[in-house]
Motif scaffolding. Structure first.
Motif, short mmCIF file in Angstrom:
data_model
loop_
_atom_site.label_atom_id
_atom_site.label_comp_id
_atom_site.label_asym_id
_atom_site.label_seq_id
_atom_site.Cartn_x
_atom_site.Cartn_y
_atom_site.Cartn_z
N ASN A 167 -10.64 1.04 -12.38
CA ASN A 167 -12.05 1.35 -12.58
C ASN A 167 -12.46 2.72 -12.06
OD1 ASN A 167 -12.87 -0.97 -13.96
ND2 ASN A 167 -12.98 -2.11 -12.05
N HIS A 172 0.82 -1.21 0.00
CA HIS A 172 0.00 0.00 0.00
C HIS A 172 0.86 1.27 0.00
CE1 HIS A 172 -3.80 -2.27 1.37
NE2 HIS A 172 -3.85 -2.00 0.08
N VAL A 178 -4.82 -7.80 -6.76
CA VAL A 178 -5.68 -7.73 -7.94
C VAL A 178 -6.87 -6.81 -7.67
CG1 VAL A 178 -7.12 -9.06 -9.52
CG2 VAL A 178 -4.96 -10.02 -8.71
N GLU A 179 -7.43 -6.92 -6.48
CA GLU A 179 -8.57 -6.07 -6.12
C GLU A 179 -8.15 -4.59 -6.09
OE1 GLU A 179 -11.63 -5.35 -2.41
OE2 GLU A 179 -10.57 -7.26 -2.54
N ASP A 180 -6.99 -4.31 -5.54
CA ASP A 180 -6.50 -2.93 -5.50
C ASP A 180 -6.28 -2.38 -6.90
OD1 ASP A 180 -6.53 -2.90 -2.72
OD2 ASP A 180 -4.39 -3.36 -2.53
N ILE A 192 -8.20 3.85 -4.63
CA ILE A 192 -8.33 2.64 -3.83
C ILE A 192 -8.97 3.07 -2.52
CG2 ILE A 192 -7.11 0.76 -2.66
CD1 ILE A 192 -4.91 1.15 -4.86
N ASN A 216 -7.68 -3.43 -9.66
CA ASN A 216 -8.99 -3.30 -10.26
C ASN A 216 -9.67 -1.99 -9.84
OD1 ASN A 216 -11.26 -4.25 -11.80
ND2 ASN A 216 -12.25 -4.77 -9.87
N ASN A 217 -9.64 -1.69 -8.55
CA ASN A 217 -10.22 -0.44 -8.06
C ASN A 217 -9.54 0.77 -8.69
OD1 ASN A 217 -12.23 -1.39 -6.31
ND2 ASN A 217 -10.74 -1.73 -4.68
N PRO A 257 -4.09 -12.09 -3.27
CA PRO A 257 -5.29 -11.77 -4.06
C PRO A 257 -5.74 -10.32 -3.92
CG PRO A 257 -5.58 -13.84 -2.88
CD PRO A 257 -4.29 -13.23 -2.39
N SER A 258 -5.44 -9.70 -2.80
CA SER A 258 -5.85 -8.31 -2.59
C SER A 258 -5.14 -7.36 -3.56
CB SER A 258 -5.58 -7.87 -1.15
OG SER A 258 -4.18 -7.88 -0.88
#
Length: 91
Positions: free
Chosen positions: A42, A2, A34-36, A46, A38-39, A31-32
């Motif tokens: 998009n 982060h 990928v989520e970060d 984050i 993605n956010n 896996p987090s």
């Protein structure tokens, strides 16, 4: 992770030059990640990445760029408007 993202996001918003964030699938350690990413792709941000004091610092640092775009109106921009401008610059 982060802290690195914060550094990249600040550079993208507060630098006059464009910034490229290069991330390959071999760098996915959790896996987090990928989520970060993605956010970020998009929405340009984050959620809850910056605590209040760091967010306030980002807002004050982006104000000169807002003045370049909006002129004197930038002085009257509230925190939400400045944050939206910050995110727009990140995108």
């Amino acid at each position: 992770w982060h802290e690195d993202l914060k550094r990249v996001i600040r550079a993208a918003a507060l630098n006059p030059r464009d910034v490229v964030f290069l991330f390959s699938d071999t760098q996915i350690k959790q896996p987090s990640f990928v989520e970060d990413i993605n956010n970020l792709l998009n929405s340009g941000e984050i959620p809850n990445l910056f605590p209040g004091d760091e967010k306030a610092e980002c807002l004050e640092n982006v104000r000169p760029y807002a003045k370049q775009v909006y002129g004197k109106k930038a002085a009257d921009m509230n925190a939400l408007e400045l944050w939206q401008f910050f995110v727009k610059r990140v995108r």
